[in-house]
Design an enzyme around this catalytic site. Structure first.
Site, mmCIF file in Angstrom:
data_model
loop_
_atom_site.group_PDB
_atom_site.id
_atom_site.type_symbol
_atom_site.label_atom_id
_atom_site.label_comp_id
_atom_site.label_asym_id
_atom_site.label_seq_id
_atom_site.Cartn_x
_atom_site.Cartn_y
_atom_site.Cartn_z
ATOM 1 N N TYR A 23 0.805 -1.234 0.000
ATOM 2 C CA TYR A 23 0.000 0.000 0.000
ATOM 3 C C TYR A 23 0.831 1.274 0.000
ATOM 4 O O TYR A 23 0.271 2.372 -0.093
ATOM 5 C CB TYR A 23 -0.949 -0.007 1.208
ATOM 6 C CG TYR A 23 -1.936 -1.158 1.169
ATOM 7 C CD1 TYR A 23 -2.918 -1.213 0.181
ATOM 8 C CD2 TYR A 23 -1.870 -2.202 2.088
ATOM 9 C CE1 TYR A 23 -3.811 -2.270 0.114
ATOM 10 C CE2 TYR A 23 -2.754 -3.274 2.036
ATOM 11 C CZ TYR A 23 -3.725 -3.304 1.046
ATOM 12 O OH TYR A 23 -4.599 -4.353 0.983
ATOM 13 N N HIS A 101 -9.119 1.235 -5.646
ATOM 14 C CA HIS A 101 -8.233 0.426 -4.803
ATOM 15 C C HIS A 101 -6.801 0.874 -5.028
ATOM 16 O O HIS A 101 -6.396 1.092 -6.182
ATOM 17 C CB HIS A 101 -8.369 -1.064 -5.123
ATOM 18 C CG HIS A 101 -9.760 -1.557 -4.939
ATOM 19 N ND1 HIS A 101 -10.297 -1.780 -3.698
ATOM 20 C CD2 HIS A 101 -10.738 -1.805 -5.837
ATOM 21 C CE1 HIS A 101 -11.552 -2.172 -3.838
ATOM 22 N NE2 HIS A 101 -11.848 -2.190 -5.126
HETATM 23 C C1 DQA Z 1 -7.776 -2.328 -1.027
HETATM 24 C C2 DQA Z 1 -7.716 -3.763 -1.577
HETATM 25 C C3 DQA Z 1 -8.569 -4.697 -0.733
HETATM 26 O O1 DQA Z 1 -8.497 -6.013 -1.259
HETATM 27 C C4 DQA Z 1 -8.071 -4.726 0.691
HETATM 28 O O2 DQA Z 1 -8.919 -5.535 1.493
HETATM 29 C C5 DQA Z 1 -7.928 -3.364 1.274
HETATM 30 C C6 DQA Z 1 -7.402 -2.289 0.444
HETATM 31 C C7 DQA Z 1 -6.830 -1.390 -1.782
HETATM 32 O O3 DQA Z 1 -6.992 -0.179 -1.646
HETATM 33 O O4 DQA Z 1 -5.914 -1.843 -2.478
HETATM 34 O O5 DQA Z 1 -8.133 -3.170 2.475
HETATM 35 O O6 DQA Z 1 -9.091 -1.831 -1.195
#
Ligand code: DQA
Length: 150
Positions: A23, A101
């Site tokens: 992330y 995402h």
């Molecule tokens: C997310 C991707 C999701 O699969 C995960 O559960 C998240 C973050 C992303 O921003 O990449 O919590 O939404």
């Protein structure tokens, strides 16, 4: 001035320290700053929220629709892959929702490849890191016919 809601689901309050190899190092406060700066280019006000609770996110979707928001940029996080209730709230709301995402959910575990939100979102994007929020706001503005300020 039109308002957009930027909603963030569970665990996104931990951005910056949560699995940074996936992330990145930006925090949720950085995401908020980016969203406000991008929205300002289109004269859009931002209601920015994060919640770890499904019902609170659903209440925010209802609120956005009730208040006549111009749209929602939504990172439903883990609820993306589990929540029929989230799907139903968006379908009931009738305002444009852009699903975002940070990571490329299709390049990860197979359970992340299914989204309950995607079929009721006007557009979905993933894999751009936090820049995806800026892209989503820019795309939403184009979708609702709001040009950038000159
Ligand atoms: C997310 C991707 C999701 O699969 C995960 O559960 C998240 C973050 C992303 O921003 O990449 O919590 O939404």
């Amino acid at each position: 001035m039109a308002t957009i809601y930027v909603l963030n689901g569970p665990n996104l309050n931990l951005l910056g320290t949560r699995e940074p190899e996936i992330y990145g190092h930006a925090t949720l406060a950085d995401v908020e700053r980016l969203c406000r700066a991008t929205a300002a280019r289109f004269d859009l006000a931002v209601e920015f929220r994060q919640s770890n609770h499904e019902g609170e996110l659903i209440d925010s979707i209802h609120e956005a629709a009730r208040n006549g928001a111009a749209g929602i940029v939504f990172n439903p996080a883990g609820y993306t892959h589990t929540s029929i209730a989230m799907h139903d709230a968006i379908a009931a709301g009738r305002i444009p929702v852009i699903e975002v995402h940070i990571s490329n959910v299709f390049a990860r575990e197979s359970f992340r490849a299914h989204s309950y939100v995607a079929p009721v979102a006007r557009a979905s994007l993933c894999g751009f890191g936090i820049d995806g929020y800026a892209l989503a706001i820019t795309g939403l503005a184009a979708m609702i016919g709001i040009a950038a300020k000159s």
